[in-house]
Design an enzyme around this catalytic site. Structure first.
Site, PDB file in Angstrom:
ATOM      1  N   HIS A  48      -1.468 -10.097 -26.852  1.00 46.84           N
ATOM      2  CA  HIS A  48      -0.667 -11.128 -26.541  1.00 46.84           C
ATOM      3  C   HIS A  48       0.693 -10.560 -25.992  1.00 46.84           C
ATOM      4  O   HIS A  48       1.361 -11.460 -25.098  1.00 46.84           O
ATOM      5  CB  HIS A  48      -0.330 -11.729 -28.034  1.00 46.84           C
ATOM      6  CG  HIS A  48       0.940 -13.013 -27.847  1.00 46.84           C
ATOM      7  ND1 HIS A  48       2.065 -12.528 -28.331  1.00 46.84           N
ATOM      8  CD2 HIS A  48       0.847 -14.164 -27.543  1.00 46.84           C
ATOM      9  CE1 HIS A  48       2.817 -13.705 -28.213  1.00 46.84           C
ATOM     10  NE2 HIS A  48       2.107 -14.692 -27.715  1.00 46.84           N
ATOM     11  N   GLU A  51       0.306 -10.946 -22.464  1.00 50.65           N
ATOM     12  CA  GLU A  51       0.369 -12.246 -21.819  1.00 50.65           C
ATOM     13  C   GLU A  51       1.864 -12.333 -21.067  1.00 50.65           C
ATOM     14  O   GLU A  51       1.713 -12.806 -20.107  1.00 50.65           O
ATOM     15  CB  GLU A  51      -0.006 -13.411 -22.870  1.00 50.65           C
ATOM     16  CG  GLU A  51       0.161 -14.651 -22.177  1.00 50.65           C
ATOM     17  CD  GLU A  51       0.067 -15.671 -23.092  1.00 50.65           C
ATOM     18  OE1 GLU A  51       1.082 -16.562 -23.139  1.00 50.65           O
ATOM     19  OE2 GLU A  51      -0.677 -15.534 -24.365  1.00 50.65           O
ATOM     20  N   HIS A  52       2.604 -11.763 -22.078  1.00 52.97           N
ATOM     21  CA  HIS A  52       3.975 -11.936 -21.456  1.00 52.97           C
ATOM     22  C   HIS A  52       4.360 -10.867 -20.347  1.00 52.97           C
ATOM     23  O   HIS A  52       5.077 -11.143 -19.300  1.00 52.97           O
ATOM     24  CB  HIS A  52       5.043 -11.695 -22.817  1.00 52.97           C
ATOM     25  CG  HIS A  52       4.999 -12.648 -23.626  1.00 52.97           C
ATOM     26  ND1 HIS A  52       5.950 -13.855 -23.794  1.00 52.97           N
ATOM     27  CD2 HIS A  52       4.088 -13.142 -24.737  1.00 52.97           C
ATOM     28  CE1 HIS A  52       5.551 -14.797 -24.586  1.00 52.97           C
ATOM     29  NE2 HIS A  52       4.409 -14.173 -25.409  1.00 52.97           N
ATOM     30  N   GLU A 126       9.195 -14.907 -30.990  1.00 54.69           N
ATOM     31  CA  GLU A 126       8.199 -16.001 -31.181  1.00 54.69           C
ATOM     32  C   GLU A 126       7.530 -15.771 -32.575  1.00 54.69           C
ATOM     33  O   GLU A 126       7.160 -16.766 -33.366  1.00 54.69           O
ATOM     34  CB  GLU A 126       6.998 -15.969 -30.113  1.00 54.69           C
ATOM     35  CG  GLU A 126       5.988 -16.811 -30.003  1.00 54.69           C
ATOM     36  CD  GLU A 126       4.879 -16.602 -29.187  1.00 54.69           C
ATOM     37  OE1 GLU A 126       3.837 -17.172 -29.280  1.00 54.69           O
ATOM     38  OE2 GLU A 126       5.084 -15.744 -28.229  1.00 54.69           O
TER      39      GLU A 126
END
Length: 413
Positions: A48, A51-52, A126
């Site tokens: 994840h 992804e950033h 997040e």
């Protein structure tokens, strides 16, 4: 029927081309065969995080978004336990810009300390906002480690805990990139107003020189069969009580998947579905209730979750759910009911293939599942499911000893 062509570059990059001349647009979808299940248990959340990071600048392009927006394009990405998927859409005449952008970040990310720091902060924020500070946000942080004991599905894509991202070192991040973000671990789908020869030429030009990475053979621990009911009760500052029941089921690859998916539709798809009609409309025991499959590539979960109406106890709610489960286990679904859910399933699949981006994503996932043509066979597999198969799978899956239940209680004011 979705028509497509397929070829593979010498470095192992699989390329699928779907031509649709009805649109002036084109899209590039790149699926990397890496998800949170591929992480080190002591370094979770990396898929994840990437992804950033993949938007934080690559070796020759300091800002990914700017050149794409300049040619009228847009992009996004998502990570699951199984895959990481990046996609961009742009006017077809600017297709090469997309190839340039995607190839450069596959070639190498910038990997600056600054980029890592920025994206680390974004992910930590997040984690706090979506998982810790949002009502019911920590459900999967509680449910996964209860349902799974050894398989890496036991942590969520965000990671087990914030400290894993806080302590991520540049070297660890680089190693993760080199292992997974390589042409032989990717599937690229180019769809829209495109030409096969042009896509072949652009693929060779922009991706052909990128070196092959390691062969990533998965050897994940197999989750042992669950033989006794598990449960956890928590109290949180939420408006109403909720219940979550997770049952182990087959993987997305297995033939039984289609019958189990239809069970979830019989139970909760639409206002006339069983759980909605009986437990929301007739008995008014729930304000909402859903049944769904996770669709995992390894053996996954069938979940029933609902928010209780005021004054309904957890015991009453669970008993009501179990009564509906007993019905689907003991009686064959009627012809009309089965036809209805099959028709809805067919409509959902047809509607999901209207735009080129959905088609591109689904072609990539189908190819990862074994063959891109699976996309054209899905509907008939749902239509072939019988009432007997639904009853059989309901009895096999929806057993008390195969279930992990989370009782999520509202703090009494």
């Amino acid at each position: 029927m979705i028509q497509f062509e397929k070829f593979i570059l010498d470095n192992g990059l699989k390329v699928i081309v779907h031509q649709d001349k009805s649109t002036p647009m084109a899209c590039i979808n790149i699926l990397y065969d890496v998800g949170s299940r591929d992480e080190n248990p002591e370094q979770t959340g990396f898929a994840h995080l990437f992804e950033h990071l993949m938007f934080g600048g690559s070796v020759n392009i300091p800002n990914y978004d700017e050149p794409l927006q300049r040619v009228g394009g847009e992009n996004n990405a998502f990570t699951t336990n199984d895959i990481t998927n990046y996609h961009l859409s742009l006017p077809a005449e600017n297709l090469e810009t997309g190839f340039w952008l995607e190839s450069d970040r596959m070639l190498s990310l910038a990997f600056s300390e600054k980029s890592l720091e920025v994206q680390r902060s974004v992910v930590i924020e997040e984690f706090k906002q979506r998982y810790l500070n949002q009502p019911y946000g920590d459900v999967w942080l509680l449910l996964r480690p209860m349902a799974y004991k050894v398989h890496p599905y036991l942590w969520d894509t965000i990671g087990k805990e914030i400290s894993h991202i806080e302590n991520a070192k540049t070297e660890d991040v680089k190693n993760f990139f080199k292992k997974f973000y390589c042409p032989n671990n990717a599937i690229m789908v180019v769809a829209g107003n495109v030409d096969l020869d042009e896509v072949k030429s652009l693929s060779e030009k922009w991706f052909g020189h990128i070196l092959k990475g390691p062969d990533n053979k998965r050897n994940l621990p197999v989750e042992p069969e669950q033989t006794e009911a598990r449960s956890l009760t928590v109290e949180r500052d939420v408006p109403v009580d909720a219940i979550y029941k997770a049952y182990h089921m087959c993987s997305r690859y297995d033939k039984e998947y289609y019958a189990i998916d239809l069970i979830s539709d019989v139970l909760s798809q639409g206002n006339s579905s069983r759980l909605h009609k009986t437990l929301i409309k007739d008995k008014e025991m729930f304000s909402d209730i859903h049944a769904y499959v996770m669709g995992d590539f390894d053996k996954g979960l069938f979940v029933i979750s609902g928010k209780l109406s005021k004054g309904v106890s957890m015991e009453q709610a669970e008993l009501a759910i179990n009564e509906e489960i007993k019905k689907i286990q003991s009686e064959l679904v009627s012809v009309d009911e089965l036809t209805k859910v099959k028709n809805k399933s067919e409509a959902t699949h047809t509607f999901g293939e209207v735009d080129i981006l959905s088609k591109a994503t689904n072609l990539a996932i189908s190819e990862l599942l074994g063959n891109a043509d699976i996309i054209n066979k899905e509907v008939e597999k749902y239509l072939a499911v019988t009432a007997e198969q639904i009853k059989e799978q309901a009895n096999k899956i929806l057993r008390v000893e195969n279930c992990s239940t989370l009782y999520y209680k509202s703090k009494k004011k």
